[in-house]
Write an enzyme that holds these catalytic residues in place. Structure first.
Site, PDB file in Angstrom:
ATOM      1  N   ASP A  70      74.397 104.481   7.092  1.00 44.31           N
ATOM      2  CA  ASP A  70      75.121 104.243   5.569  1.00 44.31           C
ATOM      3  C   ASP A  70      74.101 103.908   4.716  1.00 44.31           C
ATOM      4  O   ASP A  70      74.469 103.665   3.610  1.00 44.31           O
ATOM      5  CB  ASP A  70      76.189 103.559   5.848  1.00 44.31           C
ATOM      6  CG  ASP A  70      77.423 104.079   6.359  1.00 44.31           C
ATOM      7  OD1 ASP A  70      77.916 105.452   6.075  1.00 44.31           O
ATOM      8  OD2 ASP A  70      78.228 103.237   6.696  1.00 44.31           O
ATOM      9  N   ARG A  95      76.165  97.351   8.936  1.00 46.25           N
ATOM     10  CA  ARG A  95      75.357  97.731   7.765  1.00 46.25           C
ATOM     11  C   ARG A  95      74.429  96.368   7.414  1.00 46.25           C
ATOM     12  O   ARG A  95      73.663  96.584   6.621  1.00 46.25           O
ATOM     13  CB  ARG A  95      76.302  97.954   6.531  1.00 46.25           C
ATOM     14  CG  ARG A  95      77.061  99.075   6.650  1.00 46.25           C
ATOM     15  CD  ARG A  95      77.592  99.830   5.410  1.00 46.25           C
ATOM     16  NE  ARG A  95      76.603 100.114   4.403  1.00 46.25           N
ATOM     17  CZ  ARG A  95      76.688 100.658   3.163  1.00 46.25           C
ATOM     18  NH1 ARG A  95      77.912 100.722   2.765  1.00 46.25           N
ATOM     19  NH2 ARG A  95      75.646 101.095   2.536  1.00 46.25           N
ATOM     20  N   ARG A 140      85.928  93.931   0.381  1.00 51.62           N
ATOM     21  CA  ARG A 140      84.378  93.785   0.743  1.00 51.62           C
ATOM     22  C   ARG A 140      83.888  92.522  -0.135  1.00 51.62           C
ATOM     23  O   ARG A 140      83.872  91.361   0.360  1.00 51.62           O
ATOM     24  CB  ARG A 140      83.622  94.885   0.410  1.00 51.62           C
ATOM     25  CG  ARG A 140      84.173  96.530   0.896  1.00 51.62           C
ATOM     26  CD  ARG A 140      83.791  96.448   2.630  1.00 51.62           C
ATOM     27  NE  ARG A 140      84.323  97.729   3.019  1.00 51.62           N
ATOM     28  CZ  ARG A 140      83.196  98.830   3.337  1.00 51.62           C
ATOM     29  NH1 ARG A 140      81.964  98.612   2.824  1.00 51.62           N
ATOM     30  NH2 ARG A 140      83.672  99.618   4.137  1.00 51.62           N
ATOM     31  N   HIS A 169      86.038  99.982  -2.330  1.00 51.15           N
ATOM     32  CA  HIS A 169      84.980  99.408  -3.217  1.00 51.15           C
ATOM     33  C   HIS A 169      85.326  99.890  -4.766  1.00 51.15           C
ATOM     34  O   HIS A 169      86.009 100.931  -5.040  1.00 51.15           O
ATOM     35  CB  HIS A 169      83.724 100.293  -3.166  1.00 51.15           C
ATOM     36  CG  HIS A 169      82.630  99.400  -2.061  1.00 51.15           C
ATOM     37  ND1 HIS A 169      81.855 100.506  -1.214  1.00 51.15           N
ATOM     38  CD2 HIS A 169      82.500  98.362  -1.655  1.00 51.15           C
ATOM     39  CE1 HIS A 169      81.263  99.913  -0.475  1.00 51.15           C
ATOM     40  NE2 HIS A 169      81.458  98.368  -0.592  1.00 51.15           N
ATOM     41  N   CYS A 263      77.995 105.996  -5.041  1.00 52.11           N
ATOM     42  CA  CYS A 263      77.433 105.234  -3.810  1.00 52.11           C
ATOM     43  C   CYS A 263      75.912 105.579  -3.409  1.00 52.11           C
ATOM     44  O   CYS A 263      75.092 104.676  -2.846  1.00 52.11           O
ATOM     45  CB  CYS A 263      78.362 105.678  -2.797  1.00 52.11           C
ATOM     46  SG  CYS A 263      80.012 105.438  -2.836  1.00 52.11           S
TER      47      CYS A 263
HETATM   48  N1  ARG Z   1      80.507 104.224   4.791  1.00 55.05           N
HETATM   49  C1  ARG Z   1      80.186 103.229   3.790  1.00 55.05           C
HETATM   50  C2  ARG Z   1      80.904 101.929   3.740  1.00 55.05           C
HETATM   51  O1  ARG Z   1      82.004 102.021   4.113  1.00 55.05           O
HETATM   52  C3  ARG Z   1      80.413 103.844   2.497  1.00 55.05           C
HETATM   53  C4  ARG Z   1      79.852 103.368   1.498  1.00 55.05           C
HETATM   54  C5  ARG Z   1      79.978 103.965   0.189  1.00 55.05           C
HETATM   55  N2  ARG Z   1      79.554 103.256  -0.872  1.00 55.05           N
HETATM   56  C6  ARG Z   1      80.055 102.937  -2.415  1.00 55.05           C
HETATM   57  N3  ARG Z   1      79.392 102.401  -3.029  1.00 55.05           N
HETATM   58  N4  ARG Z   1      81.464 103.210  -2.328  1.00 55.05           N
HETATM   59  O2  ARG Z   1      80.332 101.136   3.507  1.00 55.05           O
END
Ligand code: ARG
Length: 270
Positions: A70, A95, A140, A169, A263
């Site tokens: 990612d 991550r 998040r 997000h 992203c």
């Molecule tokens: N698979 C990643 C996650 O879930 C995708 C991140 C996408 N980034 C964003 N800025 N929305 O963390």
């Protein structure tokens, strides 16, 4: 028609999808057993880089790392406002190692980096709009990270609660058009946060669920050109009606991991 909007040249940090994959599931867009066409991801990503450069923007690159599929979503690696860098602390253990690599890139580029104490996923949840920072929470980034961002940048943060797991997000549900206005999908937010957005941005461009599901709000604007998913057709039309210039760029291979144009794009603001 001459665009009524002024564009400013931007500095972007991006990360090539060399190791891009869907090998774990941390949002509703990702599913087990998904195969990724890395060549296609790479071609789409390079098109985005070329399109940015063709519009006068600078693109720098952080070196991707194996085992971090990612990392292509560079927006999550930090938030940079007024030349100050707030690093990231990722929610998902998978991550977490990305944070140090982005930190290192910024240090080598001559920036001081402040490490957040609680979960903070960079520009994924922190969206500067003029002298305000819109700050998403719910999935998040935590509200205590919003306070850390406010202290670090010396700008007020406005907390916004995300309520739909598809829009985990802030940058999947809202983007800044310029220093005074935004586009967003209201139902991604709690009722109180919708009211806040209506109060702050009475002229906002409102997107439909279809636009949002097509990653139309995961867009990047330079004040005039809006780099946007070609599948967000209604939103594209609305933006054009408002005098913006939509520039469609297809990142559909990256949608498989729940990410799009924004992203992949970290903006370094001086
Ligand atoms: N698979 C990643 C996650 O879930 C995708 C991140 C996408 N980034 C964003 N800025 N929305 O963390």
């Amino acid at each position: 028609m001459v665009s009524p909007h002024a564009f400013t040249a931007r500095r972007y940090l991006m990360c090539a999808p060399t190791y891009f994959d869907v090998s774990y599931v941390i949002n509703p867009w990702m599913s087990e057993g998904t195969t990724v066409d890395r060549e296609r991801a790479d071609a789409q990503w390079h098109t985005l880089v070329d399109v940015y450069r063709a519009h006068g923007h600078t693109v720098e690159e952080v070196t991707p790392a194996p085992g971090l599929p990612d990392m292509v979503f560079a927006a999550n690696g930090a938030a940079v406002v007024r030349g100050r860098v707030l690093g990231s602390r990722f929610h998902a253990p998978e991550r977490q190692p990305e944070a140090g690599l982005f930190h290192l890139w910024f240090k080598e580029a001559g920036f001081d980096v402040r490490e957040p104490e609680s979960v903070c996923e960079g520009e994924g949840d922190l969206t500067p709009v003029g002298d305000l920072i819109l700050a998403g929470t719910g999935f998040r980034t935590t509200t205590s990270a919003h306070h850390e961002a406010q202290e670090h940048f010396g700008l007020p943060t406005v907390g916004l609660r995300l309520v739909d797991p598809y829009f985990y997000h802030l940058d999947t549900a809202l983007f800044a058009l310029d220093d005074t206005n935004v586009a967003y999908y209201p139902a991604a937010f709690s009722p109180g946060s919708q009211e806040v957005l209506r109060t702050l941005f009475p002229d906002a461009v409102i997107a439909t669920r279809e636009d949002a599901m097509a990653f139309g709000l995961n867009s990047v604007s330079d004040g005039r050109n809006v780099f946007i998913s070609p599948y967000a057709t209604a939103l594209t039309e609305r933006l054009a009606d408002r005098g913006f210039t939509p520039v469609p760029v297809d990142l559909s291979e990256l949608h498989k991991a729940g990410g799009g144009i924004k992203c992949c794009t970290q903006e370094i603001r001086s």
